[in-house]
Design an enzyme around this catalytic site. Structure first.
Site, PDB file in Angstrom:
ATOM      1  N   TYR A  37      12.075   7.758   8.829  1.00 50.68           N
ATOM      2  CA  TYR A  37      12.399   8.618   9.967  1.00 50.68           C
ATOM      3  C   TYR A  37      11.570   8.228  11.180  1.00 50.68           C
ATOM      4  O   TYR A  37      10.620   7.456  11.080  1.00 50.68           O
ATOM      5  CB  TYR A  37      12.187  10.088   9.608  1.00 50.68           C
ATOM      6  N   ARG A  56       8.824   0.331  15.472  1.00 50.08           N
ATOM      7  CA  ARG A  56       8.298   0.959  14.254  1.00 50.08           C
ATOM      8  C   ARG A  56       9.427   1.330  13.300  1.00 50.08           C
ATOM      9  O   ARG A  56       9.320   1.142  12.074  1.00 50.08           O
ATOM     10  CB  ARG A  56       7.471   2.196  14.611  1.00 50.08           C
ATOM     11  N   ARG A 105      23.406   8.925 -10.298  1.00 48.24           N
ATOM     12  CA  ARG A 105      22.001   8.839  -9.892  1.00 48.24           C
ATOM     13  C   ARG A 105      21.304   7.733 -10.679  1.00 48.24           C
ATOM     14  O   ARG A 105      21.426   7.645 -11.886  1.00 48.24           O
ATOM     15  CB  ARG A 105      21.319  10.182 -10.149  1.00 48.24           C
ATOM     16  N   HIS A 107      17.505   5.194 -10.271  1.00 44.71           N
ATOM     17  CA  HIS A 107      16.360   4.770  -9.472  1.00 44.71           C
ATOM     18  C   HIS A 107      16.647   3.463  -8.747  1.00 44.71           C
ATOM     19  O   HIS A 107      16.216   3.262  -7.608  1.00 44.71           O
ATOM     20  CB  HIS A 107      15.113   4.605 -10.348  1.00 44.71           C
ATOM     21  N   GLU A 185      -6.325   9.609   8.342  1.00 42.50           N
ATOM     22  CA  GLU A 185      -5.494  10.259   9.358  1.00 42.50           C
ATOM     23  C   GLU A 185      -5.598  11.761   9.238  1.00 42.50           C
ATOM     24  O   GLU A 185      -6.262  12.285   8.329  1.00 42.50           O
ATOM     25  CB  GLU A 185      -4.016   9.870   9.152  1.00 42.50           C
TER      26      GLU A 185
END
Length: 286
Positions: A37, A56, A105, A107, A185
């Protein structure tokens, strides 16, 4: 927010009201957190530092092997239309790209999945220096995140848990600390330590997101001859710092005035924070 304003979202090629926007429960972002995101601020209906945000985003997509669904100009056209659909002069846009929908589904991602692209925007309140100068309280907290924090991934459970720990301690944020004592951070922000007029911040590595606000602060330091040093910061140094800051795209630069229930420096926002705040506002409005 006024009820008369329709808040729009863009999902996979279509604009639609945000409250009607839906994704599949089989989307890998929902099932695995398999996506990245960006959060992009908008000032006076102009995208802020778009080339850096795009670089980025492109890097996060490349490192996760998710195809970029748009080129840079198409992204910018999308953002500008999203901005123009809303009346707010200042906004922050949320972009999310997941690997897409897969059934059954598994992985292991299937070959040639079509990424899911979501974008929407919210109003961004103007920054009030007097209010921000009151600062925040923070705690130190174990850095429980994964080994690739330089990717802006949507898997943020450890960040959420750090925020919860801060709230439980009657603080607003947490400084994350690795097992060897290195400070990395905030829970959703880069950190800075100020000592004797010099700004120190951890170097970019796998535990540090290359923040855009961090990048602007570094640029402003070079332009205005403020010493800026990238180096490892040990937790023990925090108690003797003159100032501590957090920086992010939506909060900009925030002073930490209390850490672990003890004052930072004088216990008030410092002189260098005030100078950098003013420089940052001028840079935004240039």
């Amino acid at each position: 927010m006024s009820d008369k304003v329709t808040q729009w979202a863009y999902l996979n090629g279509q604009f639609q009201p945000l409250h009607e926007t839906k994704i599949s429960v089989l989307d890998r972002g929902f099932l695995f957190g398999d996506g990245v995101y960006e959060v992009v601020p908008v000032y006076n209906q102009q995208v802020f530092e778009w080339p850096a945000h795009y670089a980025r985003l492109e890097r996060s997509l490349a490192l996760t092997h998710i195809p970029n669904p748009l080129d840079q100009q198409a992204w910018l056209a999308l953002l500008n239309e999203l901005i123009q659909r809303h009346p707010w002069p200042h906004q922050f846009i949320y972009l999310q790209i997941t690997r897409g929908v897969q059934t059954p589904r598994d992985h292991l991602p299937a070959a040639e999945l079509i990424p899911t692209l979501l974008a929407y925007t919210n109003p961004l309140a103007p920054i009030d220096k007097r209010k921000v100068s009151q600062g925040i309280a923070a705690i130190t907290h174990a850095d429980l995140r994964w080994q690739h924090c330089d990717i802006k991934a949507i898997t943020l459970l450890a960040n959420v848990m750090a925020k919860q720990a801060a709230q439980a301690a009657e603080a607003q944020d947490a400084l994350l600390v690795r097992p060897d004592g290195r400070v990395t951070e905030g829970s959703a922000s880069n950190m800075f330590l100020i000592k004797d007029g010099t700004i120190h911040t951890p170097p970019l590595n796998e535990f540090i997101l290359p923040g855009i606000t961090r990048l602007v602060v570094e640029k402003l330091c070079r332009q205005h001859h403020i010493e800026f040093i990238e180096r490892d910061i040990d937790q023990a140094e925090l108690s003797t710092a003159d100032e501590l800051w957090l920086a992010s795209s939506t909060k900009e630069i925030i002073p930490i005035v209390r850490l672990n229930h003890q004052p930072v420096g004088s216990g008030q926002a410092g002189r260098l924070w005030s100078q950098m705040f003013d420089l940052y506002q001028a840079y935004k409005n240039r």
